[in-house]
Design a protein around this motif. Sequence first.
Motif, PDB file in Angstrom:
ATOM      1  N   GLU A 111       0.842  -1.193   0.000  1.00 48.86           N
ATOM      2  CA  GLU A 111       0.000   0.000   0.000  1.00 48.86           C
ATOM      3  C   GLU A 111       0.880   1.246   0.000  1.00 48.86           C
ATOM      4  N   LYS A 112       0.518   2.199  -0.846  1.00 50.03           N
ATOM      5  CA  LYS A 112       1.276   3.446  -0.926  1.00 50.03           C
ATOM      6  C   LYS A 112       0.310   4.613  -1.052  1.00 50.03           C
ATOM      7  N   GLU A 113       0.508   5.625  -0.202  1.00 50.26           N
ATOM      8  CA  GLU A 113      -0.348   6.799  -0.288  1.00 50.26           C
ATOM      9  C   GLU A 113       0.020   7.607  -1.526  1.00 50.26           C
ATOM     10  N   ILE A 114      -0.988   7.901  -2.350  1.00 44.03           N
ATOM     11  CA  ILE A 114      -0.739   8.655  -3.575  1.00 44.03           C
ATOM     12  C   ILE A 114      -1.463  10.000  -3.601  1.00 44.03           C
ATOM     13  N   GLN A 115      -2.369  10.211  -2.667  1.00 48.34           N
ATOM     14  CA  GLN A 115      -3.099  11.484  -2.641  1.00 48.34           C
ATOM     15  C   GLN A 115      -3.534  11.776  -1.220  1.00 48.34           C
ATOM     16  N   ASN A 116      -3.526  13.076  -0.879  1.00 49.86           N
ATOM     17  CA  ASN A 116      -3.930  13.498   0.453  1.00 49.86           C
ATOM     18  C   ASN A 116      -4.775  14.751   0.311  1.00 49.86           C
ATOM     19  N   TYR A 117      -5.986  14.716   0.832  1.00 50.26           N
ATOM     20  CA  TYR A 117      -6.897  15.850   0.714  1.00 50.26           C
ATOM     21  C   TYR A 117      -7.222  16.387   2.102  1.00 50.26           C
ATOM     22  N   PRO A 118      -6.587  17.486   2.498  1.00 50.76           N
ATOM     23  CA  PRO A 118      -6.916  18.085   3.805  1.00 50.76           C
ATOM     24  C   PRO A 118      -8.267  18.762   3.755  1.00 50.76           C
TER      25      PRO A 118
END
Length: 227
Positions: free
Chosen positions: A216-223
């Motif tokens: 698993e790899k984080e590819i997007q982050n929406y604050p």
Amino acid sequence: MFGISDIPKFLLAFFLVLPVISILHEAGHVFFAWLMGAKNIRIIVGSGKPVFKKGLLEVRKFYFWYGFCSFENIKRKEKLANILIFSGGAIFNLLSTIAVILLVENKVLEAGMVTYQFTYFSMYYIFFALLPMLYPGGYPSDGKIMLDLIKGKDEVIKERTYRVLWKPEEEEWQVLDQNKEVIAGHQGEDDALEEARKIAKKHRPSRILYCKDGEEKEIQNYPRIPL
């Protein structure tokens, strides 16, 4: 009564004073976010296409209208940390207002239209930021988020995790919600990623994990924005 002679004063407030106040407001939010371990911090001033970028600051074409900040979700997620972040804008506006008043009283600054407009519109910002209400479009004010946190409604800051997962046995890309339940399946990877982004943007704060071959790899982050 508003007259012709007041038009230059109005333009000064609209095109100079308000953007400065907006920058200070967003700086207050990101200062406390930085203290809580946030990364990739940005302060965005205005709307439209970006015309200037320097460090944390991004200025857009219509720099006098709107403003927000963004950052990757913080490490410290407890209630007090989030209350500090959401109150940071009003705190910075208040401190800058007090500073200007003291500078005028001590004759470091000369009292005039700019100092008057700065203190007046800073208080305006503080009032509407802390008033617990929903803005047009459904976004809660800083005050409403803080009130909900005090009441124990932690869902207002609860981070959701969405996954884009390759299922070889079914030969499709699946979009999973925060409970790891399938939202939709797609033949194409790009289609699955696009749907995941749409859902994650709508349910901020959120992040997207790309899952393949057991990794698993984080590819997007929406604050959560705007602030």
